[in-house]
Design an enzyme around this catalytic site. Sequence first.
Site, mmCIF file in Angstrom:
data_model
loop_
_atom_site.group_PDB
_atom_site.id
_atom_site.type_symbol
_atom_site.label_atom_id
_atom_site.label_comp_id
_atom_site.label_asym_id
_atom_site.label_seq_id
_atom_site.Cartn_x
_atom_site.Cartn_y
_atom_site.Cartn_z
ATOM 1 N N CYS A 33 -14.728 -44.514 3.609
ATOM 2 C CA CYS A 33 -14.918 -45.023 2.249
ATOM 3 C C CYS A 33 -14.275 -46.385 2.014
ATOM 4 O O CYS A 33 -14.494 -46.991 0.967
ATOM 5 C CB CYS A 33 -14.334 -44.044 1.247
ATOM 6 S SG CYS A 33 -12.578 -43.845 1.509
ATOM 7 N N ASP A 35 -11.080 -46.937 1.584
ATOM 8 C CA ASP A 35 -9.812 -46.861 0.864
ATOM 9 C C ASP A 35 -8.644 -47.151 1.812
ATOM 10 O O ASP A 35 -8.754 -46.967 3.019
ATOM 11 C CB ASP A 35 -9.649 -45.483 0.227
ATOM 12 C CG ASP A 35 -10.589 -45.295 -0.954
ATOM 13 O OD1 ASP A 35 -11.172 -46.297 -1.395
ATOM 14 O OD2 ASP A 35 -10.738 -44.161 -1.427
ATOM 15 N N CYS A 58 -8.950 -42.846 -3.753
ATOM 16 C CA CYS A 58 -9.362 -41.820 -4.716
ATOM 17 C C CYS A 58 -8.209 -40.866 -5.035
ATOM 18 O O CYS A 58 -7.147 -40.909 -4.398
ATOM 19 C CB CYS A 58 -10.529 -41.041 -4.128
ATOM 20 S SG CYS A 58 -10.009 -39.984 -2.774
ATOM 21 N N CYS A 102 -10.346 -37.711 3.048
ATOM 22 C CA CYS A 102 -9.332 -38.450 2.289
ATOM 23 C C CYS A 102 -7.926 -38.113 2.777
ATOM 24 O O CYS A 102 -7.022 -38.946 2.720
ATOM 25 C CB CYS A 102 -9.430 -38.132 0.807
ATOM 26 S SG CYS A 102 -11.111 -38.218 0.164
HETATM 27 FE FE1 FES Z 1 -11.699 -42.730 -0.027
HETATM 28 FE FE2 FES Z 1 -10.998 -40.348 -0.810
HETATM 29 S S1 FES Z 1 -12.898 -41.345 -1.194
HETATM 30 S S2 FES Z 1 -9.902 -41.689 0.475
#
Ligand code: FES
Length: 123
Positions: A33, A35, A58, A102
């Site tokens: 994602c 992140d 998230c 995640c």
């Molecule tokens: Fe990226 Fe959870 S959607 S770490």
Amino acid sequence: MYSEKVMDHFAHPRNVGEIENANAVGLVGNAKCGDIMKIYMDIQDNIIKDVKFKTFGCGAAIATSSMATEMVKGKTVEEALELTNKAVMEALDGLPAEKIHCSVLAEEAIRDAIEDYRKRQNA
Ligand code: FES
């Protein structure tokens, strides 16, 4: 869909921030994602005396980062390396299947920080 523990750690994350003069810093991105999690540790005599994190991600990533830092604080470097994303998820009473990726962020960031620590020790 989220456990009470997840919601608690998301709403009140523990150990958020930076450590000035940290002697171990880890930075990882989640391939799924994009992140990012950055983790700071103060390691003295092989013990993680303090740990702080910043997660640009998230809610599940923030909750797992929070729980993971609680779980490695006060532990030896070797014990921290044994922490798995599965153990963190269990401590949070689980995550929805689509959020399991995640939880990998915290495990990887801890490993990255310890690798950084070991590099500095050998420098
Ligand atoms: Fe990226 Fe959870 S959607 S770490």
